[in-house]
Design an enzyme around this catalytic site. Structure first.
Site, PDB file in Angstrom:
ATOM      1  N   GLU B  65      35.638  67.823  19.710  1.00  0.00           N
ATOM      2  CA  GLU B  65      35.161  66.989  18.609  1.00  0.00           C
ATOM      3  C   GLU B  65      35.186  65.507  18.924  1.00  0.00           C
ATOM      4  OE1 GLU B  65      37.003  69.667  18.293  1.00  0.00           O
ATOM      5  OE2 GLU B  65      35.896  70.939  16.908  1.00  0.00           O
ATOM      6  N   HIS B 134      40.876  75.209   6.191  1.00  0.00           N
ATOM      7  CA  HIS B 134      39.412  75.261   6.206  1.00  0.00           C
ATOM      8  C   HIS B 134      38.797  74.943   4.848  1.00  0.00           C
ATOM      9  CE1 HIS B 134      39.492  76.766  10.231  1.00  0.00           C
ATOM     10  NE2 HIS B 134      38.248  77.182  10.225  1.00  0.00           N
TER      11      HIS B 134
END
Ligand SMILES: Cc1ncc(C[n+]2csc(CCOP(=O)(O)OP(=O)(O)O)c2C)c(N)n1
Ligand SMILES: Cc1ncc(C[n+]2csc(CCOP(=O)(O)OP(=O)(O)O)c2C)c(N)n1
Ligand SMILES: [Mg+2]
Ligand SMILES: [Mg+2]
Lengths: 329, 334, 334, 329
Positions: B65, B134
């Site tokens: 990322e 999440h």
């Protein structure tokens, strides 16, 4: 480079290294005088790396550097005036005074900072190289970083991404053995940096960072390989920081003797000896350089402070600024 | 309301169409992110685009990322117009250094020389029982950072239209797509295109209370407004659309009229964007208020896995209705 | 006011003494971070501790923020009591995934089985001309996250006393030390020890306006209060001490008395902690207010390098005085 | 291990792999039935890795796993009942129902999750090992992660830190060739994972992840080396995921033929052939396993929902909870 053997070229290299040396010696004085504030990281002792590498780059190549970047900026052609004014925080500085010592920028020189986050510049360099590939431009992006950055996750991710996509990046690691007070042996479980780089599948080499001509040659080879389309290269320059990490460092972590040993390999002295540049000639070059730096100080002194009314400039593009905060209270 | 013919579509297809248009329209535009190519996108947004545009412009990235977001920043500096997809906001925590210390600061640190015309898209929010790691709603965090622009398309029109406008912005724009919206169906004008990203939108006019929200909670808020209308309470529903900068004019105009405010925000209550809006209203529209400001946010708990607990943790229409009722004067007095 | 003999000391020495006491007192405690050992700490806080306690308990780490913060979490899970020093909050962005997705959630995701008794210390704030990447004030961000406790020692007593209390907490505690405070001198009782971290402190009592702040701005606020006193305006200065959870009782009690609130926060205005405090006051103490809530925060700009621009960007006493004056009724009416 | 040759042990290994297989086949059904929600990542095809490695661990060793951890949990001894109840989100689950499929925890089994952030568990494993060293305990922490995690910065930082400090960590990489839809060749510039690990200066090996006995042997060797105080070890298990990445995956990225090829090396079938476990014996074991799983489903079905009033539990330690929000409104 053929010119490399001419003593004109040697004189040029000496002058470039001396410009960095004198510029930073002066910065140290200006810091004590309170003209320069914040952090000041001197490159003294490592001049051969930036100067050597810049010889291998073309004007359209890009550079990403760290907070220890004065040498890179000067060697890249950013004027001592604009650089010193930036150190003073004057609006005539190369970053308009907003960045200071750690954030030197120059769009025309394709000098993309001046990054104060260790390893923070590596992903950016990968992206600059990607943009060149997408636009079909034949350029190299050279990313300077230290031995300390090698432990960061961003090093690993950037090396892998550049190698995976065969991007034109030269990863230039300035291994001066220390990250602040942490010796590389206390930072990396394995310190053979080129070996590390090779496990990403990229060519890697190591060079004596105190020998400017060796650096120039090694960088030239690396840049040639990158521009030939072989993907990224990794080059370790083994060097040493003669001064403290920053102006706040008591240097508790290393022996004076170690510093003295390395000072014997001062890149400027080494080049003078190798190329037999006599005292008279050296004095002449030095005088010219000192003149340039003195002029830079005068320029910075004469520089102006950006008006406080402009405080919130440069946050968004001008066009936007009006529209930015519709209901700003 | 355009007169052009309309087609039935989904939020997902609208985002895909926006990406397709951008890539067609500008050779500098490309999409990069984890599994945007061969997999078709974790939410199937980019499905088919690899076949259409090839791996140069639809780039699968490794799980890195920080590196690929930073590479997007560098590519933007280098003249490209990257659309970087961070699969979900939960993983953007790994790229925050690049976003906050580089994307948001490069223009400033360079004295205005550098420009980062980058768009970062991410899925956000709870609602699919994906549990604590999440289900973050961190839009408010990003809205705190000078140098960034934050947009949140809640409708199909905005899903279709915000991307191009964001790509034309010379500064980094972060776009948040709530993961529960992708399957939302609706109509879209055939000639639908770019939309402005400067103004909030009044999605339902009303005189009694101003309901301010963004993203997926817009629909829970509209449902609540419908319920309240049945009780004679007319809520004015404002969809912020852009979280930074905030369009305070639209908010203040509504508050002057309704004199009551409730903000609905899926972020954890403390320190969510709702706090900033309530603070600005209490600072600048204090004398317009007939009642305390109020908000409906997520409970201060990592999102639990079980459906009943997740539902209880995030804002629901019933809670919005409750909050509004509590603000209204007692029936007798009306 | 203790009757025990007092010594002159500094904030830096107080933090060092707190670390020393903790390591002496509990064999499970150790300090780990970049350059905490041989270098003596970037701010010289841990100077001398390596010689005193050895490399097992004063551990220099490589530049790997995510790994050593995560290792602190794991060590805490494993029964140790780590003090992790992240040199500055600016670098904590590289460790946010570990802090938000692991430290803050492990207890919850495990249904209460796991405990992360970890203390993370970081320097924070502007004021030393370190420019845009080295001057963040992100305490408010961390205060948004359920599962974390956030403490901010502003005084020498708290610098000396908060660490041990934090280490006794079974949950992760983040401690923010403003980089301009380390050289602050003052007196400290010889027998100074652990202090509570549950309550805010009234640092100066007053009847006319409540001034709420934390960290280094406490002293700018006290200076402003002194100036205002000269004008007959008595400000009550509250030092929050703990940003999560917020001690609202102390705040509400003061507001009921003064009926006016100004929050002073070095964070960028939009979305800073100040917003949460103003929001809670406007939600729950609305009818106690005689004037709009107000705040003095940092300008919405990355912190510039030059002294005059940095000073203009962050809260100063003069601005606090101005903000208060603007809230007070016109002299005639007094 | 001497028992490794006994056919009792072979039966044990078969039973363990079968428990995982049947448990997950049932989970897939329960997912279709809406009993299990959210993400469900099946381990089917990879059973030999978790089962083989667990044989080499003692009860006081620690495990850190990923969101694909049902097999690890079962093989570690977490009951099928507690695990299935967790999948259902019932409070009788091993994480009280709060975690679900991706967040399996068991303090008694020293099973530290169940982490849904790729590579997020590696630093935690390093810390668990550090705590053991500081306390003078002779244990190993085994950290399972996938090939996709190797590209993350946290992998690099954790490998370096563990090797630098010689911590007792077994880095167990389950290389199933894909990270969601991304083949390892499109994720890593160089795919020889043990070679990568060696550049951190740690011993590294690779094993056939479809051969449970080979995995057990390799893990045994690695654990012995770690416990001997040689610092961390890296072990790659070459395996394959027979099912989709999750229940939302259309598998556009791989050929059915590739899957079929690998299915021929089904670890359960392989073990049966190697150890000549006949149909009758297999049927007996399978029946027992199916009974256990059926009971687990019944247990989960009979499980209860945590009352909504308890929503904000488990955010802070109970003692604290009262004190936590002094003025909570
Ligand atoms: C991510 C991050 N962590 C910590 C720091 C603080 N810091 C500044 S320079 C430095 C040492 C970096 O060493 P190296 O990479 O070898 O570069 P050198 O200073 O030797 O040129 C550290 C730890 C930082 N700036 N960024
Ligand atoms: C940091 C992060 N980025 C992205 C994701 C989304 N994601 C979940 S699993 C996965 C693939 C991981 O592959 P691998 O590590 O090989 O494990 P496998 O699923 O193959 O067992 C991805 C990209 C995530 N959970 N975390
Ligand atoms: Mg170094
Ligand atoms: Mg995989």
């Amino acid at each position: 480079m053929t010119t490399m053997q001419t003593s004109d070229h040697a004189r040029h290299l000496l002058r470039e290294m001396l410009r960095v040396r004198r510029f930073e010696e002066t910065c140290a004085e200006m810091y004590s005088a309170g003209k320069i504030r914040g952090f000041l990281h001197l490159y003294i002792g490592e001049e051969a790396v930036a100067v050597g590498v810049m010889q291998a780059l073309r004007p359209d190549d890009a550079i990403v550097a760290t907070y220890r970047e004065h040498g890179h900026a000067l060697a890249r052609g950013i004027s001592a005036n604009a650089l010193m004014a930036e150190m003073f925080g004057k609006q005539e500085g190369c970053s308009g005074g907003r960045g200071g010592s750690m954030h030197v920028f120059d769009a025309a020189a394709r000098f993309y900072g001046g990054n104060a986050i260790v390893a923070g510049g590596l992903p950016v360099a990968v992206g600059l190289a990607l943009a060149d590939v997408l636009a079909g431009r034949q350029r190299v992006t050279t990313c300077f970083f230290g031995d300390g950055a090698v432990a960061e996750g961003e090093f690993h991710e950037s090396m892998n991404l550049a190698a995976l996509w065969k991007l034109p990046v030269l990863f230039l690691c300035e291994n001066n053995l220390y990250a602040m007070g942490t010796h590389i042996e206390r930072a990396l479980s394995q310190q053979d940096l080129p070996a590390k780089a090779r496990t990403y599948g990229m060519p890697a080499d190591s060079v004596d960072g105190m020998d400017v001509m060796a650096v120039e040659a090694a960088a030239g080879k690396a840049v040639a390989s990158v521009k030939a389309g072989n993907g990224p290269c990794f080059l370790e320059a083994r060097t040493y920081r003669f001064r403290a990490h920053s102006m706040f460092d008591a240097e508790l972590y290393r022996e004076k003797a170690e510093v003295e040993e390395w000072r014997k390999r001062d890149p400027i002295v080494l080049l003078r000896e190798r190329r037999r540049i006599g005292d008279a000639e050296f004095a002449a070059i030095d005088a010219a350089v000192l003149g340039e730096i003195a002029a830079a100080v005068a320029f910075a002194e004469a520089g102006t402070w950006e008006p406080i009314e402009q405080l919130t400039r440069h946050v968004y593009a001008p066009a936007q600024e009006g529209a930015r905060e519709p209901g700003a209270s | 309301m355009s007169l052009a013919p309309v087609n039935r579509t989904t939020y997902r297809e609208a985002v895909r169409e926006a990406i397709r248009e951008a890539i067609r329209r500008d050779p500098r535009v490309f999409l990069m992110g984890e599994d945007v190519g061969r997999y078709g996108g974790a939410y199937a947004v980019s499905k088919g685009l690899l076949a259409e545009f090839g791996p140069e412009r639809i780039r699968d990235t490794p799980l890195s990322e920080s590196a690929f977001v930073g590479a997007g920043i560098g590519a933007a500096l280098g003249g490209a117009r990257p659309i970087v997809e961070v699969m979900t906001v939960n993983f953007s925590l790994l790229a925050l250094d690049q976003i906050v210390n580089n994307a948001a600061t490069l223009r400033h640190m360079s004295g205005g020389q550098m420009s980062v015309p980058l768009v970062i898209r991410m899925a956000t929010g709870a609602g699919r029982q994906l549990a604590a790691q999440h289900a973050h709603s961190l839009e408010g965090w990003f809205a705190h950072v000078p140098g960034l622009r934050i947009v949140v398309p809640a409708t199909i029109e905005d899903a279709r239209g915000m991307l191009w406008t964001a790509l034309e912005d010379p500064d980094p724009v972060l776009m948040f797509e709530h993961q529960t919206l992708y399957n939302m169906e609706g109509e879209l004008a055939e000639n639908a295109g770019p939309v402005d990203i400067d103004r909030a939108a009044v999605r339902r006019p009303g005189r009694d209370v101003t309901l301010i929200t963004y993203g997926a909670t817009l629909f829970k808020t509209l449902a609540a407004a419908a319920t309240l209308a049945g009780e004679g309470i007319e809520g004015e529903v404002i969809d912020l659309r852009t979280l930074r900068p905030l369009d305070m004019n639209t908010i203040f105009a509504s508050v002057r009229k309704t004199r009551r405010v409730v903000v609905i925000d899926e972020g954890w209550r403390s320190g969510s964007l709702s706090a900033e809006i309530l603070a600005r209203v209490a600072e600048s529209a204090f004398y317009d208020l007939d009642a305390p400001v109020a908000r409906v946010c997520s409970a201060e708990v990592p999102i639990p896995y079980p459906r009943h607990l997740e539902d209880a943790a995030v804002p629901q229409s019933a809670a919005i209705v409750e909050a509004v009722r509590a603000l209204m004067p007692a029936p007798v007095s009306r």
